[in-house]
Design a protein around this motif. Structure first.
Motif, PDB file in Angstrom:
ATOM      1  N   ALA A 187       0.830  -1.207   0.000  1.00 59.97           N
ATOM      2  CA  ALA A 187       0.000   0.000   0.000  1.00 59.97           C
ATOM      3  C   ALA A 187       0.864   1.257   0.000  1.00 59.97           C
ATOM      4  N   GLU A 188       1.890   1.281   0.828  1.00 58.18           N
ATOM      5  CA  GLU A 188       2.745   2.470   0.895  1.00 58.18           C
ATOM      6  C   GLU A 188       3.489   2.684  -0.417  1.00 58.18           C
ATOM      7  N   GLY A 189       4.002   1.611  -0.996  1.00 58.55           N
ATOM      8  CA  GLY A 189       4.684   1.739  -2.286  1.00 58.55           C
ATOM      9  C   GLY A 189       3.754   2.247  -3.365  1.00 58.55           C
ATOM     10  N   TRP A 190       2.532   1.739  -3.384  1.00 57.99           N
ATOM     11  CA  TRP A 190       1.547   2.180  -4.376  1.00 57.99           C
ATOM     12  C   TRP A 190       1.304   3.679  -4.241  1.00 57.99           C
ATOM     13  N   GLY A 191       1.290   4.162  -3.023  1.00 54.29           N
ATOM     14  CA  GLY A 191       1.032   5.571  -2.783  1.00 54.29           C
ATOM     15  C   GLY A 191       2.180   6.498  -3.129  1.00 54.29           C
ATOM     16  N   ARG A 192       3.333   5.978  -3.417  1.00 54.92           N
ATOM     17  CA  ARG A 192       4.501   6.810  -3.713  1.00 54.92           C
ATOM     18  C   ARG A 192       4.486   7.374  -5.128  1.00 54.92           C
ATOM     19  N   TYR A 193       3.897   6.681  -6.057  1.00 49.50           N
ATOM     20  CA  TYR A 193       3.772   7.124  -7.448  1.00 49.50           C
ATOM     21  C   TYR A 193       5.090   7.222  -8.213  1.00 49.50           C
ATOM     22  N   HIS A 194       6.170   6.785  -7.642  1.00 52.35           N
ATOM     23  CA  HIS A 194       7.449   6.717  -8.346  1.00 52.35           C
ATOM     24  C   HIS A 194       7.836   5.245  -8.428  1.00 52.35           C
ATOM     25  N   TYR A 195       8.160   4.804  -9.620  1.00 50.47           N
ATOM     26  CA  TYR A 195       8.409   3.383  -9.842  1.00 50.47           C
ATOM     27  C   TYR A 195       9.490   2.820  -8.920  1.00 50.47           C
ATOM     28  N   LYS A 196      10.608   3.507  -8.826  1.00 54.03           N
ATOM     29  CA  LYS A 196      11.721   2.974  -8.024  1.00 54.03           C
ATOM     30  C   LYS A 196      11.367   2.892  -6.543  1.00 54.03           C
ATOM     31  N   GLU A 197      10.690   3.901  -6.032  1.00 51.51           N
ATOM     32  CA  GLU A 197      10.258   3.859  -4.635  1.00 51.51           C
ATOM     33  C   GLU A 197       9.258   2.728  -4.411  1.00 51.51           C
ATOM     34  N   ASN A 198       8.321   2.601  -5.328  1.00 50.65           N
ATOM     35  CA  ASN A 198       7.312   1.544  -5.234  1.00 50.65           C
ATOM     36  C   ASN A 198       7.995   0.179  -5.196  1.00 50.65           C
ATOM     37  N   ILE A 199       8.963  -0.026  -6.071  1.00 52.23           N
ATOM     38  CA  ILE A 199       9.683  -1.303  -6.121  1.00 52.23           C
ATOM     39  C   ILE A 199      10.398  -1.577  -4.800  1.00 52.23           C
ATOM     40  N   ASN A 200      10.982  -0.553  -4.192  1.00 54.65           N
ATOM     41  CA  ASN A 200      11.648  -0.763  -2.902  1.00 54.65           C
ATOM     42  C   ASN A 200      10.663  -1.259  -1.850  1.00 54.65           C
ATOM     43  N   PHE A 201       9.469  -0.685  -1.809  1.00 52.74           N
ATOM     44  CA  PHE A 201       8.475  -1.134  -0.839  1.00 52.74           C
ATOM     45  C   PHE A 201       7.975  -2.541  -1.164  1.00 52.74           C
ATOM     46  N   LEU A 202       7.914  -2.873  -2.431  1.00 52.93           N
ATOM     47  CA  LEU A 202       7.539  -4.241  -2.812  1.00 52.93           C
ATOM     48  C   LEU A 202       8.597  -5.238  -2.343  1.00 52.93           C
ATOM     49  N   ARG A 203       9.843  -4.839  -2.391  1.00 56.54           N
ATOM     50  CA  ARG A 203      10.912  -5.710  -1.872  1.00 56.54           C
ATOM     51  C   ARG A 203      10.760  -5.918  -0.372  1.00 56.54           C
ATOM     52  N   PHE A 204      10.394  -4.856   0.352  1.00 58.34           N
ATOM     53  CA  PHE A 204      10.147  -5.005   1.793  1.00 58.34           C
ATOM     54  C   PHE A 204       8.993  -5.970   2.040  1.00 58.34           C
ATOM     55  N   SER A 205       7.952  -5.847   1.236  1.00 53.90           N
ATOM     56  CA  SER A 205       6.804  -6.738   1.364  1.00 53.90           C
ATOM     57  C   SER A 205       7.220  -8.190   1.114  1.00 53.90           C
TER      58      SER A 205
END
Length: 124
Positions: free
Chosen positions: A53-71
């Motif tokens: 959810a947090e990555g989705w809310g970032r709207y920047h691909y690289k940031e989103n990917i980092n949160f997906l890695r945490f998930s």
């Protein structure tokens, strides 16, 4: 792209895993594990969806990917804690096998979403 993080298949799979864990694992843990294994499993399960959810809310691909890695890391942590629960005979092998299937599905969907975001990032 999804209009809401709840529409993401990876979030839905992690959400379903979290609900499964509440019923099939957390309720079966003894009281002396309330602040140990119970807490660790619950935190990892919550983290798996929260990071998507947090990555989705970032709207920047690289940031989103980092949160997906945490998930993805949280999903791996869930499996590790459930292996411990099985080793302590808190859950049976069938439950652990189901958790393995569900965590594998979560990881596959997260990886697929990462690939999608990378391809969109490459297009820019």
């Amino acid at each position: 792209m999804a209009g809401n993080f709840e529409e993401l298949h990876c979030w839905q799979a992690c959400y379903n895993l979290r609900n499964y864990l509440k019923i099939s694992v957390l309720e079966k843990l003894p009281k002396n594990e309330k602040f140990e294994l119970h807490s660790q499993i619950l935190r990892a399960a919550r983290s798996s969806t929260a990071n998507i959810a947090e990555g989705w809310g970032r709207y920047h691909y690289k940031e989103n990917i980092n949160f997906l890695r945490f998930s993805r890391g949280s999903v791996a942590e869930i499996l590790d804690h459930c292996i411990e629960a099985k080793d302590c005979n808190y859950i049976n092998l069938e439950t652990l096998d189901e958790i393995r299937l569900r965590t594998e599905k979560c990881v596959q969907l997260i990886n697929g979403y990462i690939r999608y975001l990378r391809s969109k990032s490459d297009e820019k």
